[in-house]
Design an enzyme around this catalytic site. Structure first.
Site, mmCIF file in Angstrom:
data_model
loop_
_atom_site.group_PDB
_atom_site.id
_atom_site.type_symbol
_atom_site.label_atom_id
_atom_site.label_comp_id
_atom_site.label_asym_id
_atom_site.label_seq_id
_atom_site.Cartn_x
_atom_site.Cartn_y
_atom_site.Cartn_z
ATOM 1 N N TYR A 1 -19.709 -22.237 26.404
ATOM 2 C CA TYR A 1 -20.162 -20.944 25.860
ATOM 3 C C TYR A 1 -20.805 -21.143 24.504
ATOM 4 O O TYR A 1 -20.379 -22.018 23.751
ATOM 5 C CB TYR A 1 -18.986 -19.975 25.726
ATOM 6 C CG TYR A 1 -18.369 -19.608 27.053
ATOM 7 C CD1 TYR A 1 -18.988 -18.701 27.890
ATOM 8 C CD2 TYR A 1 -17.187 -20.212 27.458
ATOM 9 C CE1 TYR A 1 -18.431 -18.372 29.117
ATOM 10 C CE2 TYR A 1 -16.631 -19.881 28.674
ATOM 11 C CZ TYR A 1 -17.253 -18.968 29.499
ATOM 12 O OH TYR A 1 -16.691 -18.648 30.704
ATOM 13 N N TYR B 1 -11.138 -15.422 29.273
ATOM 14 C CA TYR B 1 -10.404 -16.573 28.709
ATOM 15 C C TYR B 1 -9.902 -17.465 29.829
ATOM 16 O O TYR B 1 -9.447 -16.970 30.866
ATOM 17 C CB TYR B 1 -9.210 -16.092 27.868
ATOM 18 C CG TYR B 1 -9.667 -15.333 26.648
ATOM 19 C CD1 TYR B 1 -9.984 -15.998 25.471
ATOM 20 C CD2 TYR B 1 -9.833 -13.949 26.690
ATOM 21 C CE1 TYR B 1 -10.451 -15.310 24.361
ATOM 22 C CE2 TYR B 1 -10.309 -13.248 25.585
ATOM 23 C CZ TYR B 1 -10.610 -13.934 24.420
ATOM 24 O OH TYR B 1 -11.077 -13.267 23.327
ATOM 25 N N SER B 2 -9.976 -18.773 29.607
ATOM 26 C CA SER B 2 -9.443 -19.720 30.591
ATOM 27 C C SER B 2 -7.924 -19.700 30.533
ATOM 28 O O SER B 2 -7.340 -19.612 29.450
ATOM 29 C CB SER B 2 -9.896 -21.146 30.267
ATOM 30 O OG SER B 2 -11.281 -21.256 30.407
ATOM 31 N N CYS C 1 -15.668 -28.669 29.067
ATOM 32 C CA CYS C 1 -15.436 -27.281 28.648
ATOM 33 C C CYS C 1 -15.435 -27.175 27.127
ATOM 34 O O CYS C 1 -14.836 -28.002 26.440
ATOM 35 C CB CYS C 1 -14.093 -26.795 29.196
ATOM 36 S SG CYS C 1 -13.816 -25.044 28.932
ATOM 37 N N GLU D 1 -18.119 -25.771 31.956
ATOM 38 C CA GLU D 1 -17.922 -24.388 31.503
ATOM 39 C C GLU D 1 -18.076 -24.382 29.986
ATOM 40 O O GLU D 1 -17.190 -24.832 29.268
ATOM 41 C CB GLU D 1 -16.528 -23.912 31.896
ATOM 42 C CG GLU D 1 -16.409 -22.402 31.855
ATOM 43 C CD GLU D 1 -15.229 -21.940 32.676
ATOM 44 O OE1 GLU D 1 -15.337 -21.957 33.917
ATOM 45 O OE2 GLU D 1 -14.210 -21.596 32.073
HETATM 46 P P1 NAP Z 1 -15.185 -25.768 17.087
HETATM 47 O O1 NAP Z 1 -13.879 -25.829 16.391
HETATM 48 O O2 NAP Z 1 -16.309 -25.025 16.444
HETATM 49 O O3 NAP Z 1 -15.721 -27.233 17.404
HETATM 50 C C1 NAP Z 1 -14.917 -28.196 18.021
HETATM 51 C C2 NAP Z 1 -15.522 -29.551 17.762
HETATM 52 O O4 NAP Z 1 -16.764 -29.678 18.452
HETATM 53 C C3 NAP Z 1 -15.807 -29.788 16.292
HETATM 54 O O5 NAP Z 1 -15.404 -31.085 15.989
HETATM 55 C C4 NAP Z 1 -17.315 -29.637 16.218
HETATM 56 O O6 NAP Z 1 -17.893 -30.381 15.159
HETATM 57 C C5 NAP Z 1 -17.694 -30.249 17.530
HETATM 58 N N1 NAP Z 1 -19.089 -30.004 17.889
HETATM 59 C C6 NAP Z 1 -19.981 -29.124 17.355
HETATM 60 N N2 NAP Z 1 -21.195 -29.271 17.924
HETATM 61 C C7 NAP Z 1 -21.083 -30.268 18.826
HETATM 62 C C8 NAP Z 1 -22.007 -30.891 19.716
HETATM 63 N N3 NAP Z 1 -23.281 -30.522 19.804
HETATM 64 N N4 NAP Z 1 -21.547 -31.889 20.498
HETATM 65 C C9 NAP Z 1 -20.257 -32.286 20.442
HETATM 66 N N5 NAP Z 1 -19.344 -31.737 19.613
HETATM 67 C C10 NAP Z 1 -19.740 -30.738 18.813
HETATM 68 O O7 NAP Z 1 -14.930 -25.242 18.548
HETATM 69 P P2 NAP Z 1 -14.370 -23.837 18.982
HETATM 70 O O8 NAP Z 1 -14.737 -22.790 18.001
HETATM 71 O O9 NAP Z 1 -12.921 -23.979 19.340
HETATM 72 O O10 NAP Z 1 -15.243 -23.570 20.275
HETATM 73 C C11 NAP Z 1 -14.805 -23.868 21.542
HETATM 74 C C12 NAP Z 1 -15.751 -23.310 22.554
HETATM 75 O O11 NAP Z 1 -15.043 -23.293 23.798
HETATM 76 C C13 NAP Z 1 -16.226 -21.891 22.282
HETATM 77 O O12 NAP Z 1 -17.604 -21.815 22.524
HETATM 78 C C14 NAP Z 1 -15.450 -21.076 23.332
HETATM 79 O O13 NAP Z 1 -16.158 -19.931 23.742
HETATM 80 C C15 NAP Z 1 -15.347 -22.092 24.444
HETATM 81 N N6 NAP Z 1 -14.296 -21.862 25.444
HETATM 82 C C16 NAP Z 1 -13.142 -21.260 25.147
HETATM 83 C C17 NAP Z 1 -12.214 -21.016 26.159
HETATM 84 C C18 NAP Z 1 -10.929 -20.275 25.927
HETATM 85 O O14 NAP Z 1 -10.257 -19.992 26.921
HETATM 86 N N7 NAP Z 1 -10.573 -19.929 24.728
HETATM 87 C C19 NAP Z 1 -12.493 -21.441 27.456
HETATM 88 C C20 NAP Z 1 -13.677 -22.085 27.709
HETATM 89 C C21 NAP Z 1 -14.583 -22.308 26.697
HETATM 90 P P3 NAP Z 1 -18.518 -29.750 13.815
HETATM 91 O O15 NAP Z 1 -17.648 -30.248 12.707
HETATM 92 O O16 NAP Z 1 -19.899 -30.302 13.740
HETATM 93 O O17 NAP Z 1 -18.479 -28.256 13.933
#
Ligand code: NAP
Length: 409
Positions: free
Chosen positions: A409, A199-200, A367, A407
């Site tokens: 995922y 996790y970040s 990210c 970064e």
């Molecule tokens: P999410 O709620 O599923 O999506 C966030 C937004 O991104 C939604 O508006 C989604 O639209 C949009 N989106 C979907 N596909 C896209 C595309 N191709 N281009 C641009 N925008 C798009 O996001 P989430 O579940 O929070 O996911 C965040 C990601 O960050 C995960 O993969 C996670 O592993 C990663 N991450 C997390 C951390 C941490 O520390 N927690 C750190 C680094 C990375 P729709 O309405 O179309 O779905």
């Protein structure tokens, strides 16, 4: 009798440390020669396919990929052996023979690193020194939960948490952009301890609360996979259910390049989706706490979420002054409105984006979801073209100068 000792061919075998590896699949996706494979437990390198291109080294978030053993080439570790490891074997003495693979490999590392192209990433020149791998699965840091707050609205479809971990008397120095690993308690279906999940850090280097030796994470409860199939995320559900006073095993920290610049006047161009906002929150908060120093530089943020209520840190972000940060939200699921993604907002602001991309004091951070990478790349390309610049030339320059950090995922 000839008297000459039999020579062996020495191989510097590329391996993956199973104790540090978080099984994120980045190396397997990156390896151009398909030398990396995995089973349910381990990621392994096929010595017969690895050509020492080193493309996999820099993207690995933990450094587990950067593991090597000098071996007799005839007795190199097989895939079956590597798949059974819980830890790397010790380096045993190998009689010096002809290190056939070494010169080629060293030459490649040098040429790739100096070119600053492709998979090799550099930190900003002024980034502070990051500490990595201080705590391992064998010797984790034990943190105590001092807070677990829901960030998303009560009626939001996702449960995103701001979790504060207190390290008491244990030193765990982190910088904005670095990650830590959490090991959920219990055993997986094969009877082995769960893998570490990364996790970040969402708080700045001096902690969620300065002088309290704590840090925060942004964690979404995983209830479905990317295809929408219901799954129960082991680590995310464990973290989201933590209560104040619970203890957590932490390893790391990790990350040596996705770091913020330290010099006055440096600007940040940040693009994130969902919980990918964690490092942006850390960097923004670092700058906010130093606002009175008037160090200069711009902050521009593109932040995508399904709805306002699904956007972590929406409330605090809205309170930041406009002359401190230029915020551009993209909401994708507002009833009755077209889908907006971060790349759409980048295009709308193409003049400012192109100006920042060309500004040598501006550093770019991306990210969140892997799927957005291509869209952002195309939006940057368009922004450059509209403003008389060539993205094909700008991007390698950004990378070589440690100004482009991704970064996903
Ligand atoms: P999410 O709620 O599923 O999506 C966030 C937004 O991104 C939604 O508006 C989604 O639209 C949009 N989106 C979907 N596909 C896209 C595309 N191709 N281009 C641009 N925008 C798009 O996001 P989430 O579940 O929070 O996911 C965040 C990601 O960050 C995960 O993969 C996670 O592993 C990663 N991450 C997390 C951390 C941490 O520390 N927690 C750190 C680094 C990375 P729709 O309405 O179309 O779905």
């Amino acid at each position: 009798m000839s008297g000459s000792a039999p020579t062996i061919e020495v191989l510097r075998q590329h391996l993956i440390d199973p104790e540090i590896c978080i099984r994120c699949n980045t190396c397997e996706e990156t390896c151009p020669s398909h030398a990396i494979t995995h089973d349910l437990r381990n990621y392994v390198v096929d010595a017969d396919k690895c050509n020492f291109c080193n493309d996999c080294i820099s993207p690995c978030p933990t450094g587990a990929i950067d593991s090597w053993r000098q071996v007799d080439k005839a007795k190199r570790y097989t895939l079956v052996e590597q798949l059974a490891w819980d830890s790397l074997p010790p380096q045993t003495e190998v009689d010096a023979g002809t290190p056939a693979e070494m010169p080629k490999e060293i030459a490649r590392i040098t040429s790739v690193a100096t070119a600053g192209q492709g998979g090799v990433a550099f930190p900003p020149w002024s980034a502070a020194h990051p500490y990595v791998n201080i705590y391992s699965i064998q010797k984790p840091a034990i943190a105590t939960v001092s807070g677990n707050f829901r960030l998303t609205a009560g009626d939001a479809s996702s449960d995103i948490r701001h979790i504060v971990l207190d390290f008491g008397g244990t030193a765990l120095p982190v910088l904005e952009g670095q990650t830590i690993g959490v090991q959920p308690p219990g055993l997986d279906p094969s009877g082995k301890p769960h893998h570490v999940r990364l996790y970040s850090v969402a708080s700045p280097r001096e902690g969620e609360r300065p002088r309290y030796n704590n840090l925060s994470l942004t964690v979404k409860r995983v209830t479905e996979d990317h295809a929408g199939t219901p799954v129960v995320g082991v680590a995310s559900n464990y973290l989201c259910d933590l209560k104040k006073g619970d203890q957590v095993k932490v390893v790391g920290p990790y990350g040596t390049t996705f770091l913020m610049p330290n010099h006055p006047g440096s600007s940040l161009l940040m693009v994130c989706t969902g919980t990918g906002s964690a490092p942006m929150r850390a960097m923004t908060e670092r700058r906010r706490r130093r606002i009175a120093l008037k160090e200069g530089g711009e902050l521009m943020l593109f932040f995508g979420a399904r709805l306002e209520g699904e956007l972590p840190y929406f409330g605090p972000l809205m309170k930041l002054p406009n002359d401190f940060i230029d915020i551009n939200f993209a909401f994708s699921r507002v009833p009755g409105q077209p889908k907006h993604y971060v790349q759409d907002r980048i295009r709308e602001r193409s003049a400012d984006v192109a100006r920042l991309l060309a500004d040598e004091s501006c550093y770019v951070y991306i990210c969140g979801l892997k799927g957005m990478e291509q869209g952002i790349d195309e939006a940057f390309r368009d922004a450059c073209r509209e403003n008389g610049k060539d993205w094909g030339a700008v991007l390698p320059n950004l990378r070589a100068q440690g100004r482009y950090h991704v970064e996903t995922y």
